[in-house]
Design a protein around this motif. Structure first.
Motif, PDB file in Angstrom:
ATOM      1  N   ILE A  45       0.839  -1.200   0.000  1.00  0.00           N
ATOM      2  CA  ILE A  45       0.000   0.000   0.000  1.00  0.00           C
ATOM      3  C   ILE A  45       0.874   1.251   0.000  1.00  0.00           C
ATOM      4  CG2 ILE A  45      -1.568   1.363   1.428  1.00  0.00           C
ATOM      5  CD1 ILE A  45      -2.931  -1.281   2.213  1.00  0.00           C
ATOM      6  N   LEU A  46       1.936   1.252   0.813  1.00  0.00           N
ATOM      7  CA  LEU A  46       2.867   2.381   0.827  1.00  0.00           C
ATOM      8  C   LEU A  46       3.600   2.494  -0.504  1.00  0.00           C
ATOM      9  CD1 LEU A  46       4.459   2.058   4.392  1.00  0.00           C
ATOM     10  CD2 LEU A  46       2.695   3.647   3.646  1.00  0.00           C
ATOM     11  N   ASN A  47       3.910   1.335  -1.062  1.00  0.00           N
ATOM     12  CA  ASN A  47       4.662   1.313  -2.319  1.00  0.00           C
ATOM     13  C   ASN A  47       3.852   1.919  -3.460  1.00  0.00           C
ATOM     14  OD1 ASN A  47       7.244   0.597  -3.268  1.00  0.00           O
ATOM     15  ND2 ASN A  47       6.428  -1.200  -4.309  1.00  0.00           N
ATOM     16  N   ARG A  48       2.516   1.763  -3.396  1.00  0.00           N
ATOM     17  CA  ARG A  48       1.659   2.256  -4.464  1.00  0.00           C
ATOM     18  C   ARG A  48       1.171   3.680  -4.213  1.00  0.00           C
ATOM     19  NH1 ARG A  48      -1.144  -1.917  -7.512  1.00  0.00           N
ATOM     20  NH2 ARG A  48      -0.271  -3.972  -7.074  1.00  0.00           N
ATOM     21  N   SER A  49       1.347   4.157  -2.965  1.00  0.00           N
ATOM     22  CA  SER A  49       0.816   5.463  -2.601  1.00  0.00           C
ATOM     23  C   SER A  49       1.632   6.589  -3.235  1.00  0.00           C
ATOM     24  CB  SER A  49       0.821   5.622  -1.074  1.00  0.00           C
ATOM     25  OG  SER A  49       0.414   6.919  -0.716  1.00  0.00           O
ATOM     26  N   GLU A  50       0.919   7.610  -3.679  1.00  0.00           N
ATOM     27  CA  GLU A  50       1.582   8.776  -4.264  1.00  0.00           C
ATOM     28  C   GLU A  50       2.147   9.706  -3.188  1.00  0.00           C
ATOM     29  OE1 GLU A  50      -1.285  10.622  -6.711  1.00  0.00           O
ATOM     30  OE2 GLU A  50      -1.372   9.009  -8.197  1.00  0.00           O
ATOM     31  N   ARG A  51       1.769   9.495  -1.932  1.00  0.00           N
ATOM     32  CA  ARG A  51       2.240  10.343  -0.841  1.00  0.00           C
ATOM     33  C   ARG A  51       3.673  10.016  -0.448  1.00  0.00           C
ATOM     34  NH1 ARG A  51      -2.910  10.199   3.353  1.00  0.00           N
ATOM     35  NH2 ARG A  51      -4.500  10.987   1.894  1.00  0.00           N
ATOM     36  N   SER A  84      11.498  -3.084  -4.418  1.00  0.00           N
ATOM     37  CA  SER A  84      11.547  -4.183  -5.376  1.00  0.00           C
ATOM     38  C   SER A  84      10.659  -5.326  -4.905  1.00  0.00           C
ATOM     39  CB  SER A  84      12.985  -4.681  -5.515  1.00  0.00           C
ATOM     40  OG  SER A  84      13.401  -5.316  -4.318  1.00  0.00           O
ATOM     41  N   PRO A  85      10.215  -6.204  -5.831  1.00  0.00           N
ATOM     42  CA  PRO A  85       9.397  -7.363  -5.439  1.00  0.00           C
ATOM     43  C   PRO A  85      10.084  -8.242  -4.400  1.00  0.00           C
ATOM     44  CG  PRO A  85       9.335  -7.045  -7.809  1.00  0.00           C
ATOM     45  CD  PRO A  85      10.355  -6.088  -7.284  1.00  0.00           C
ATOM     46  N   LEU A  86      11.407  -8.405  -4.518  1.00  0.00           N
ATOM     47  CA  LEU A  86      12.135  -9.229  -3.556  1.00  0.00           C
ATOM     48  C   LEU A  86      12.091  -8.615  -2.164  1.00  0.00           C
ATOM     49  CD1 LEU A  86      13.923 -11.653  -2.927  1.00  0.00           C
ATOM     50  CD2 LEU A  86      15.912 -10.278  -3.590  1.00  0.00           C
ATOM     51  N   PHE A  87      12.263  -7.282  -2.092  1.00  0.00           N
ATOM     52  CA  PHE A  87      12.234  -6.613  -0.792  1.00  0.00           C
ATOM     53  C   PHE A  87      10.846  -6.724  -0.167  1.00  0.00           C
ATOM     54  CE2 PHE A  87      11.870  -3.145   2.185  1.00  0.00           C
ATOM     55  CZ  PHE A  87      13.104  -3.147   2.827  1.00  0.00           C
ATOM     56  N   LEU A  88       9.804  -6.585  -0.972  1.00  0.00           N
ATOM     57  CA  LEU A  88       8.447  -6.732  -0.464  1.00  0.00           C
ATOM     58  C   LEU A  88       8.219  -8.135   0.094  1.00  0.00           C
ATOM     59  CD1 LEU A  88       6.359  -4.863  -3.181  1.00  0.00           C
ATOM     60  CD2 LEU A  88       6.508  -4.276  -0.770  1.00  0.00           C
ATOM     61  N   ILE A  97       6.565 -16.060  -1.562  1.00  0.00           N
ATOM     62  CA  ILE A  97       6.851 -16.445  -2.954  1.00  0.00           C
ATOM     63  C   ILE A  97       5.710 -16.006  -3.865  1.00  0.00           C
ATOM     64  CG2 ILE A  97       7.174 -18.395  -4.522  1.00  0.00           C
ATOM     65  CD1 ILE A  97       8.602 -19.838  -2.219  1.00  0.00           C
ATOM     66  N   ILE A  98       4.468 -16.261  -3.405  1.00  0.00           N
ATOM     67  CA  ILE A  98       3.299 -15.849  -4.191  1.00  0.00           C
ATOM     68  C   ILE A  98       3.284 -14.329  -4.358  1.00  0.00           C
ATOM     69  CG2 ILE A  98       0.773 -15.724  -4.185  1.00  0.00           C
ATOM     70  CD1 ILE A  98       0.781 -18.400  -2.698  1.00  0.00           C
ATOM     71  N   GLY A  99       3.563 -13.597  -3.264  1.00  0.00           N
ATOM     72  CA  GLY A  99       3.576 -12.145  -3.322  1.00  0.00           C
ATOM     73  C   GLY A  99       4.653 -11.601  -4.235  1.00  0.00           C
ATOM     74  N   TYR A 100       5.795 -12.266  -4.245  1.00  0.00           N
ATOM     75  CA  TYR A 100       6.891 -11.843  -5.121  1.00  0.00           C
ATOM     76  C   TYR A 100       6.459 -11.850  -6.585  1.00  0.00           C
ATOM     77  CZ  TYR A 100      11.229 -12.146  -7.795  1.00  0.00           C
ATOM     78  OH  TYR A 100      12.229 -11.954  -8.725  1.00  0.00           O
ATOM     79  N   PHE A 101       5.851 -12.947  -7.003  1.00  0.00           N
ATOM     80  CA  PHE A 101       5.425 -13.045  -8.407  1.00  0.00           C
ATOM     81  C   PHE A 101       4.213 -12.160  -8.689  1.00  0.00           C
ATOM     82  CE2 PHE A 101       7.851 -17.023  -8.002  1.00  0.00           C
ATOM     83  CZ  PHE A 101       8.675 -16.897  -9.110  1.00  0.00           C
ATOM     84  N   TYR A 102       3.425 -11.879  -7.645  1.00  0.00           N
ATOM     85  CA  TYR A 102       2.292 -10.960  -7.804  1.00  0.00           C
ATOM     86  C   TYR A 102       2.799  -9.561  -8.168  1.00  0.00           C
ATOM     87  CZ  TYR A 102      -1.623  -7.957  -6.361  1.00  0.00           C
ATOM     88  OH  TYR A 102      -2.610  -7.003  -6.309  1.00  0.00           O
ATOM     89  N   VAL A 103       3.805  -9.078  -7.445  1.00  0.00           N
ATOM     90  CA  VAL A 103       4.369  -7.764  -7.739  1.00  0.00           C
ATOM     91  C   VAL A 103       5.141  -7.797  -9.045  1.00  0.00           C
ATOM     92  CG1 VAL A 103       5.949  -5.978  -6.926  1.00  0.00           C
ATOM     93  CG2 VAL A 103       4.498  -7.181  -5.307  1.00  0.00           C
TER      94      VAL A 103
END
Length: 281
Positions: free
Chosen positions: A131-137, A143-147, A249-255
């Motif tokens: 959510i923070l990553n997508r926020s314009e604020r 990176s996907p790996l960091f997430l 792992i699922i989240g990584y490929f999602y991003v």
């Protein structure tokens, strides 16, 4: 279509009750069925005089409202799949696990719940950072790996904090939340005849006799030595680890696919934009 009297001028439900009414059919059905089941258990426990279990039932009913309360207060949309799993998880842990003693009857019950908990906490941790990553604020781009790593660490932290809680309850209230394990071999430096730092091993233990301060002796009769919660804690954290790894792992490929994964989307909360709230009117 939402009813006009259920929303504020900004399109948001005014309270938790109205937010519940705006839910989709599957979520409402599961909520009603589980709520009725808990109320029936509460009544039965009340007439049996098990007031501790009555408290657990009340706590469960309150916990059922937490997902909707979170949606209302921090303006996120919990996917139906995630919300249903959370409610089933609460019911399985509190009603089936504690009151119906599934933790004792089915040895895999606790293992299953800790694996699911690791998965869900990783999903929540992932969503918080995403959510923070997508926020314009915020001028951050992770990176996907960091997430994925952050989601994993968040899940493991929650798992560790829960084990701290269990240990605290066991030490101060003797609840035995960290279930004991019977083992037949122990190794400890405290058994070193010379008082050194060399572990002494005792194998093929078949029973342990406990001697109390008044001289009374009690044979445990468990077929071995009683390990006080340590192995249970390590097992819980291990299966929490498995659940966290799976979702990370699922989240990584999602991003990596820029949010196109349908499966991951079922478990990741999304921010509700003001225009989306208005569209619900």
């Amino acid at each position: 279509m939402a009813r006009k009297n259920q929303t504020a001028p900004d399109g948001k439900p005014k309270n938790v009750r109205e937010a519940l009414r705006s839910k989709k059919g599957a979520v409402v059905t599961v909520y009603i069925v589980l709520r009725l089941a808990v109320i029936l258990v509460l009544i039965a426990q009340f007439f049996k005089g098990n007031f501790e279990n009555v408290f657990l039932c009340i706590l469960t009913l309150i916990l059922f409202l937490v997902p909707t309360f979170i949606e209302r207060k921090i303006h996120v949309d919990l996917p139906d799949t995630l919300e249903i799993i959370i409610m089933l998880f609460i019911f399985a842990a509190e009603i089936l696990g504690e009151i119906q003693a599934y933790y004792i009857t089915f040895h895999y019950w606790d293992t299953m719940l800790h694996t699911i908990n690791g998965f869900l906490c990783a999903a929540i941790g992932f969503a918080l950072v995403d959510i923070l990553n997508r926020s314009e604020r915020f001028s951050i781009q992770l990176s996907p790996l960091f997430l994925a790593i952050t989601a994993f660490c968040f899940s493991m932290t929650i798992g560790v904090l829960w084990e701290f809680f269990e240990c605290t309850m066991d030490q101060f209230f003797f609840l035995d939340m960290q279930k004991d394990t019977v083992v037949n071999t122990i190794s400890s430096v405290m058994l070193d005849p010379a008082g050194g730092n060399h572990p002494t091993i005792i194998r093929d233990i078949t029973d342990v006799i406990v001697v109390t301060a008044d001289g009374a002796q009690h044979a445990l009769g468990l077929g071995g030595y009683l390990d006080i919660g340590i192995l249970d804690t390590m097992k819980d954290l291990f299966f929490n680890f498995i659940g966290a790894v799976i979702f990370s792992i699922i989240g990584y490929f999602y991003v990596k696919s820029r949010g196109k994964g349908r499966f991951a989307r079922r478990f990741i909360p999304q921010v509700v934009r003001p225009e989306e709230e208005q569209a619900g009117e």
